[in-house]
Design a protein around this motif. Structure first.
Motif, PDB file in Angstrom:
ATOM      1  N   ARG A   6      17.623  -2.939 -12.103  1.00 34.95           N
ATOM      2  CA  ARG A   6      17.462  -2.361 -10.938  1.00 34.95           C
ATOM      3  C   ARG A   6      18.586  -2.711  -9.935  1.00 34.95           C
ATOM      4  N   ALA A   7      18.932  -1.598  -9.182  1.00 35.80           N
ATOM      5  CA  ALA A   7      20.023  -1.895  -8.479  1.00 35.80           C
ATOM      6  C   ALA A   7      19.448  -1.205  -6.960  1.00 35.80           C
ATOM      7  N   PRO A   8      20.495  -1.452  -5.966  1.00 32.05           N
ATOM      8  CA  PRO A   8      19.963  -1.086  -4.653  1.00 32.05           C
ATOM      9  C   PRO A   8      19.795   0.375  -4.471  1.00 32.05           C
ATOM     10  N   LYS A   9      18.876   1.018  -3.636  1.00 33.67           N
ATOM     11  CA  LYS A   9      19.062   2.349  -3.534  1.00 33.67           C
ATOM     12  C   LYS A   9      20.222   2.844  -2.962  1.00 33.67           C
ATOM     13  N   SER A  10      20.847   1.971  -2.152  1.00 31.77           N
ATOM     14  CA  SER A  10      21.982   2.719  -1.359  1.00 31.77           C
ATOM     15  C   SER A  10      22.887   1.433  -0.895  1.00 31.77           C
ATOM     16  N   ILE A  11      24.065   1.448  -0.945  1.00 32.54           N
ATOM     17  CA  ILE A  11      25.077   0.465  -0.218  1.00 32.54           C
ATOM     18  C   ILE A  11      25.707   0.948   0.756  1.00 32.54           C
ATOM     19  N   ASP A  12      25.942   0.493   2.036  1.00 29.48           N
ATOM     20  CA  ASP A  12      26.743   0.963   2.960  1.00 29.48           C
ATOM     21  C   ASP A  12      27.809   0.032   3.293  1.00 29.48           C
ATOM     22  N   ILE A  13      29.048   0.160   3.017  1.00 28.99           N
ATOM     23  CA  ILE A  13      30.154  -0.976   3.316  1.00 28.99           C
ATOM     24  C   ILE A  13      30.965  -0.535   4.554  1.00 28.99           C
ATOM     25  N   VAL A  14      31.160  -1.553   5.470  1.00 29.44           N
ATOM     26  CA  VAL A  14      32.073  -1.290   6.744  1.00 29.44           C
ATOM     27  C   VAL A  14      33.391  -1.766   6.270  1.00 29.44           C
ATOM     28  N   VAL A  56      15.569  -0.796  -1.754  1.00 29.49           N
ATOM     29  CA  VAL A  56      16.442  -2.091  -1.272  1.00 29.49           C
ATOM     30  C   VAL A  56      17.893  -1.083  -0.600  1.00 29.49           C
ATOM     31  N   GLU A  57      17.916  -1.251   0.437  1.00 28.74           N
ATOM     32  CA  GLU A  57      19.047  -0.533   0.946  1.00 28.74           C
ATOM     33  C   GLU A  57      20.083  -1.751   1.449  1.00 28.74           C
ATOM     34  N   LEU A  58      21.497  -1.783   1.224  1.00 28.97           N
ATOM     35  CA  LEU A  58      22.144  -2.912   1.224  1.00 28.97           C
ATOM     36  C   LEU A  58      23.209  -2.483   2.247  1.00 28.97           C
ATOM     37  N   LEU A  59      23.394  -3.490   3.430  1.00 33.35           N
ATOM     38  CA  LEU A  59      24.305  -3.241   4.370  1.00 33.35           C
ATOM     39  C   LEU A  59      25.368  -4.189   4.124  1.00 33.35           C
ATOM     40  N   CYS A  60      26.596  -3.869   3.925  1.00 27.22           N
ATOM     41  CA  CYS A  60      27.830  -4.656   3.524  1.00 27.22           C
ATOM     42  C   CYS A  60      28.995  -4.537   4.329  1.00 27.22           C
ATOM     43  N   HIS A  61      30.018  -5.648   4.060  1.00 29.01           N
ATOM     44  CA  HIS A  61      31.345  -5.491   4.700  1.00 29.01           C
ATOM     45  C   HIS A  61      32.381  -5.632   3.652  1.00 29.01           C
ATOM     46  N   PHE A  62      33.541  -5.238   3.913  1.00 31.45           N
ATOM     47  CA  PHE A  62      34.407  -5.311   2.907  1.00 31.45           C
ATOM     48  C   PHE A  62      34.992  -6.522   2.551  1.00 31.45           C
ATOM     49  N   THR A  63      34.614  -7.597   3.447  1.00 30.93           N
ATOM     50  CA  THR A  63      34.917  -9.114   2.945  1.00 30.93           C
ATOM     51  C   THR A  63      33.712  -9.627   2.099  1.00 30.93           C
ATOM     52  N   ASP A  64      32.868  -9.163   1.835  1.00 34.19           N
ATOM     53  CA  ASP A  64      31.686  -9.538   0.935  1.00 34.19           C
ATOM     54  C   ASP A  64      32.415  -9.719  -0.493  1.00 34.19           C
ATOM     55  N   ASP A 108       0.895  -1.207   0.051  1.00 41.97           N
ATOM     56  CA  ASP A 108       0.023   0.104   0.210  1.00 41.97           C
ATOM     57  C   ASP A 108       1.042   1.458   0.022  1.00 41.97           C
ATOM     58  N   ARG A 109       2.097   1.180   0.162  1.00 41.55           N
ATOM     59  CA  ARG A 109       3.090   2.224  -0.036  1.00 41.55           C
ATOM     60  C   ARG A 109       4.530   1.801  -0.051  1.00 41.55           C
ATOM     61  N   ALA A 110       5.276   2.934  -0.489  1.00 43.96           N
ATOM     62  CA  ALA A 110       6.732   2.647  -1.138  1.00 43.96           C
ATOM     63  C   ALA A 110       7.444   2.112   0.474  1.00 43.96           C
ATOM     64  N   GLN A 111       8.208   1.101   0.110  1.00 45.93           N
ATOM     65  CA  GLN A 111       8.754   0.556   1.388  1.00 45.93           C
ATOM     66  C   GLN A 111      10.414   0.563   1.066  1.00 45.93           C
ATOM     67  N   THR A 112      10.995   0.667   2.009  1.00 43.48           N
ATOM     68  CA  THR A 112      12.506   0.879   2.277  1.00 43.48           C
ATOM     69  C   THR A 112      12.776  -0.728   2.944  1.00 43.48           C
ATOM     70  N   ILE A 113      13.733  -1.284   2.366  1.00 50.63           N
ATOM     71  CA  ILE A 113      14.117  -2.743   2.802  1.00 50.63           C
ATOM     72  C   ILE A 113      15.695  -2.804   3.122  1.00 50.63           C
ATOM     73  N   THR A 114      15.926  -2.905   4.226  1.00 48.94           N
ATOM     74  CA  THR A 114      17.304  -3.170   4.646  1.00 48.94           C
ATOM     75  C   THR A 114      17.705  -4.527   4.294  1.00 48.94           C
ATOM     76  N   TYR A 115      18.590  -4.905   3.449  1.00 48.85           N
ATOM     77  CA  TYR A 115      18.966  -6.356   3.435  1.00 48.85           C
ATOM     78  C   TYR A 115      20.493  -6.470   3.610  1.00 48.85           C
ATOM     79  N   VAL A 116      20.547  -7.697   4.584  1.00 48.24           N
ATOM     80  CA  VAL A 116      21.918  -8.005   5.058  1.00 48.24           C
ATOM     81  C   VAL A 116      22.554  -9.330   4.571  1.00 48.24           C
ATOM     82  N   GLY A 117      23.308  -9.464   3.724  1.00 44.60           N
ATOM     83  CA  GLY A 117      23.863 -10.909   3.491  1.00 44.60           C
ATOM     84  C   GLY A 117      24.536 -11.559   4.574  1.00 44.60           C
ATOM     85  N   ALA A 118      24.515 -12.746   4.377  1.00 44.43           N
ATOM     86  CA  ALA A 118      25.476 -13.856   5.413  1.00 44.43           C
ATOM     87  C   ALA A 118      26.759 -13.520   5.411  1.00 44.43           C
TER      88      ALA A 118
END
Length: 353
Positions: A316-324, A297-305, A202-212
């Motif tokens: 389509r690509a994620p809206k944003s990618i955060d990398i630690v 989709v907002e992606l949370l990543c680590h430099f070892t991914d 029913d609305r735009a949705q932001t999803i944070t996705y965190v890989g294994a």
């Protein structure tokens, strides 16, 4: 792209565990699409990526089971008699071994450093066998710079477009996750996952996705950022999806309880009520999520991914990618240049260490 390999020929070594029960019968073996099918998924992705660039450049490829035996002139002569003259050897590595052929241009493709044990094994290898890593001239799809090892590990970074294999199922089992009053994690499978009713249409949705990534969970900076994202999902009616590592799927509740403890150390506590704000997933559903209309989709990543987690060839690509990223293991300028080459947009990098 200029030719990566000299003399139009490349030898590729593959870690034996990647074959499972299908170990090659001889020291030299053919590299083919059929071989990709029998390897574990991490090795298969790396090999398919290298095969693609070799096909584009017309490079002849051979597999070698035990490159470490080629330490004498007579063995090198035997090897060249089998495959022809060559200058380049590429070691596909989970991080637990680095194979080299003396006197040749040795390249390294690391692909499993998001698994904590393999990440630690690689750092230990750099300390205990510096003579091996000193002979690596380039690293494919990574940008490590280990300054604390006995011999600095700073091979040239080479980016090649990764191949995304679709071996995993397009959808996965999803679980609601909450805490009991006794402090135990509770998981409940979402039976209606196939009709995606957990997505709010029913609305735009932001999803944070965190890989294994079990390596990332040992980074306090990563866990702190993850805790902030989950807090936001719970209290602002958004959605976060976390992948359960394949090795933890037999004890999901135990893994979830450990994760809850890590999050609690950063000030975040799971609520005592059932909610679909934070879900756990078995399998990688990120490509499927990106196809859903109305989802950012907002992606949370680590430099070892692995880099293929950050590469999106479709529309389509994620809206944003955060990398630690860890300063002690990366050269900031080299790593940022690597990402700018690999990605179509600039991620937000959180430097730590």
């Amino acid at each position: 792209m200029t030719d990566l390999f000299e003399q139009g020929r490349l030898l590729i070594s593959i870690p034996p565990p990647a074959f499972g029960q299908d170990l090659p019968d001889s020291t030299i073996f053919p590299i083919s699409e059929q071989l990709v099918d029998v390897l574990d998924i991490g090795t298969a992705r790396a090999l398919a990526t290298v095969m693609q660039v070799c096909a584009e450049q017309g490079t002849e490829v051979h597999g070698i089971a035990r490159p470490e035996i080629c330490t004498s002139d007579s063995m090198l002569a035997w090897l060249e008699n089998q495959v022809g003259a060559f200058s380049d050897h590429l070691c596909l590595s989970s991080g637990q071994t680095v194979k080299i052929i003396p006197g040749k241009r040795n390249h390294l493709y690391l692909y499993d450093l998001h698994m904590r044990r393999k990440y630690e094994d690689f750092l230990l290898l750099c300390k205990r066998a510096p003579e091996l890593v000193a002979q690596v001239v380039s690293q494919f799809n990574s940008a490590l710079s280990l300054r604390g090892a006995p011999v600095a590990f700073r091979p040239t970074t080479i980016y090649v477009e990764p191949v995304r294999l679709e071996r995993e199922p397009a959808t996965s089992t999803l679980f609601e996750w909450w805490m009991t009053r006794s402090g135990q994690s509770e998981l409940r499978a979402i039976e209606e996952a196939d009709d995606v009713s957990f997505l709010k249409r029913d609305r735009a949705q932001t999803i944070t996705y965190v890989g294994a990534n079990s390596t990332a969970l040992h980074s306090s900076a990563y866990v702190k950022l993850l805790a902030r994202r989950l807090h936001h999902a719970f209290y602002y009616d958004e959605l976060a999806i976390l992948e359960i590592p394949p090795g933890a799927q037999e004890d999901r509740s135990g893994w979830a309880s450990t994760l809850a403890g890590l999050l609690r150390s950063q000030g975040f506590k799971l609520p005592f009520l059932r909610t679909k704000s934070v879900l756990l997933a078995e399998g990688d559903i990120l490509p499927w999520l990106l196809e859903q209309q109305g989802c950012d989709v907002e992606l949370l990543c680590h430099f070892t991914d692995p880099i293929d987690r950050l590469f999106f060839p479709g529309p389509r690509a994620p809206k944003s990618i955060d990398i630690v990223a860890d300063r002690s293991l990366l050269d900031r300028e080299v790593y940022e240049d690597f990402l700018s080459t690999a990605l179509t947009f600039r991620p937000l990098i959180h430097w730590t260490g």
